[in-house]
Design a protein around this motif. Structure first.
Motif, mmCIF file in Angstrom:
data_model
loop_
_atom_site.group_PDB
_atom_site.id
_atom_site.type_symbol
_atom_site.label_atom_id
_atom_site.label_comp_id
_atom_site.label_asym_id
_atom_site.label_seq_id
_atom_site.Cartn_x
_atom_site.Cartn_y
_atom_site.Cartn_z
ATOM 1 N N VAL A 5 0.830 -1.197 0.000
ATOM 2 C CA VAL A 5 0.000 0.000 0.000
ATOM 3 C C VAL A 5 0.867 1.250 0.000
ATOM 4 C CG1 VAL A 5 -1.691 1.316 1.329
ATOM 5 C CG2 VAL A 5 -1.928 -1.157 1.115
ATOM 6 N N GLU A 205 -3.471 -7.565 -2.765
ATOM 7 C CA GLU A 205 -3.528 -6.121 -2.988
ATOM 8 C C GLU A 205 -3.682 -5.791 -4.464
ATOM 9 O OE1 GLU A 205 -1.454 -3.566 0.353
ATOM 10 O OE2 GLU A 205 -0.083 -5.123 -0.398
ATOM 11 N N ASP A 236 -8.406 -3.530 4.287
ATOM 12 C CA ASP A 236 -7.370 -3.202 3.320
ATOM 13 C C ASP A 236 -7.928 -2.424 2.134
ATOM 14 O OD1 ASP A 236 -5.195 -4.434 4.708
ATOM 15 O OD2 ASP A 236 -6.013 -6.377 4.133
ATOM 16 N N VAL A 240 -6.469 1.067 0.888
ATOM 17 C CA VAL A 240 -6.041 1.254 -0.491
ATOM 18 C C VAL A 240 -6.784 2.426 -1.133
ATOM 19 C CG1 VAL A 240 -6.079 0.225 -2.809
ATOM 20 C CG2 VAL A 240 -5.272 -1.114 -0.864
ATOM 21 N N ASP A 263 -10.220 -11.442 11.109
ATOM 22 C CA ASP A 263 -9.443 -10.200 11.053
ATOM 23 C C ASP A 263 -9.851 -9.329 12.237
ATOM 24 O OD1 ASP A 263 -8.288 -7.719 10.502
ATOM 25 O OD2 ASP A 263 -8.567 -7.926 8.335
#
Length: 394
Positions: A5, A205, A236, A240, A263
């Protein structure tokens, strides 16, 4: 190899005719740096972080409200959710935003649809298809058709108890793309764009970047003067989105522990605060039950210079919305748009009239389709919440 990132380019330039997200009538955080009250220059334009004039924001959930075919409440199946018709209907009221879900088709088109899987019947058998595995033409072939000569494929939906039922509504409309929404919905109506991902999948990603860039391309091309914010349950994806652009505010969606995820960033409001601060996000969209269980979380979020919006079925109860308004929550996402807009207008006028506790208790009694357990839990919380309301007024 996954893209870090920290290595992603920042898209801080807008098309020449575009403007930035929230107008000065909103108290919600802007797309600038956290804590920068003087604003930040993005694409040659100044972004105000917060405006001194506070406004309580009401957002229409998936337009005029989500559909729940299994509910007896007709409001939950009046207009097909996440459609242009639902957005237009919500826009008839003094609404600030509509919230809707965006996924990207296999051929790279951002479409508006909530469920990760789409169900229909083929030769008497219910077939499940992942939305992101469909092409745009395949996606648009379901439900009502723009071209009457096309064969309509009926939609089915999985209920919370696991049943597959026909997805029937009183006022139907065809499925649509994000570009459709920008081009056909009045620019006076703000967009809360939820970036939708599968909770049961692990994304690289590269995957996140591709999906988010394809969505951002439509936003930058068609955003113009519309108020826009992004939100996502995928931590995430939120990070991002913030890294790829610093124009529009990004909020992290959290159910605050109502469901447990592997998570840990998704399980607690304090983890959500930490994520926002570390990633430069502008705020949190929390399940309202998490706030009702822990009203002091509001102060922790505000002390972190983050904005707070809530979602959840209890937000369809005007008494619950009233308590949040008094405690400093900055906005609510609701299904019964007309009723909540009217209630907010009323209790703004009556908030200083001395009827706080009585008004709150009376409004909570009108619980609509909430469960008995939710009603009982809320009544147990009323004294503490009202104390919090009174404290916030000092």
């Amino acid at each position: 190899m996954a893209v870090l990132v920290s290595e992603l380019p920042v898209l801080d330039q807008l098309p020449e005719n575009a403007t930035l997200s929230f107008s000065t009538s909103s108290s919600l955080a802007q797309g600038g740096e956290n804590g920068n009250d003087d604003g930040k220059i993005c694409g040659g334009r100044k972004v105000l972080w917060k405006n001194k004039e506070k406004k309580f924001v009401v957002m229409g959930h998936r337009g005029s409200g989500m559909n729940m075919p299994e509910f007896s409440d007709r409001r939950m199946k009046a207009i097909r959710e996440n459609t242009l018709r639902s957005f237009r209907n919500a826009g008839k009221f003094d609404l600030d935003f509509v919230e809707f879900d965006v996924q990207v088709t296999k051929d790279g088109c951002p479409v508006i649809f909530h469920d990760v899987f789409l169900f229909n019947e083929e030769r008497g058998v219910i077939v499940e298809k992942r939305v992101t595995d469909l092409t745009l033409d395949e996606f648009l072939s379901y439900g009502p058709q723009r071209n009457e000569q096309n064969v309509r494929k009926p939609l089915y939906r999985r209920t919370k108890d696991g049943r597959i039922v026909e997805w029937e509504v009183e006022d139907d409309d065809h499925l649509c793309t994000l570009k459709d929404a920008f081009q056909q919905i009045s620019p006076s109506l703000g967009f809360n764009i939820e970036l939708k991902f599968d909770n049961n999948r692990v994304y690289t990603e590269e995957e996140l970047v591709r999906v988010i860039q394809e969505t951002l391309q439509v936003v930058f091309e068609h955003g113009d003067e519309r108020l826009i914010m992004f939100s996502s349950f995928q931590p995430d994806a939120a990070l991002v989105t913030r890294k790829l652009q610093n124009v529009y505010p990004v909020f992290f969606l959290s159910n605050g522990g109502n469901e447990i995820h592997s998570d840990m960033r998704r399980n607690l409001l304090d983890e959500a605060i930490k994520l926002c601060l570390e990633g430069g996000l502008q705020g949190i969209v929390s399940e309202v039950k998490a706030i009702l269980r822990d009203p002091k979380a509001i102060a922790r979020i505000k002390d972190s210079n983050l904005s707070l919006i809530t979602y959840g079925q209890l937000n369809n109860v005007d008494g619950v919305v009233y308590m949040q308004y008094k405690m400093g929550v900055e906005g609510v996402i609701v299904d019964v748009v007309e009723e909540i807009i009217e209630a907010v207008s009323e209790f703004k006028e009556s908030s200083d009239s001395g009827e706080k506790g009585h008004l709150c208790r009376e409004r909570v009694k009108k619980m609509g389709h909430c469960s008995e357990e939710e009603i009982s839990s809320l009544f147990r919380l009323v004294p503490e919440l009202m104390q919090q309301c009174c404290t916030s007024c000092l």
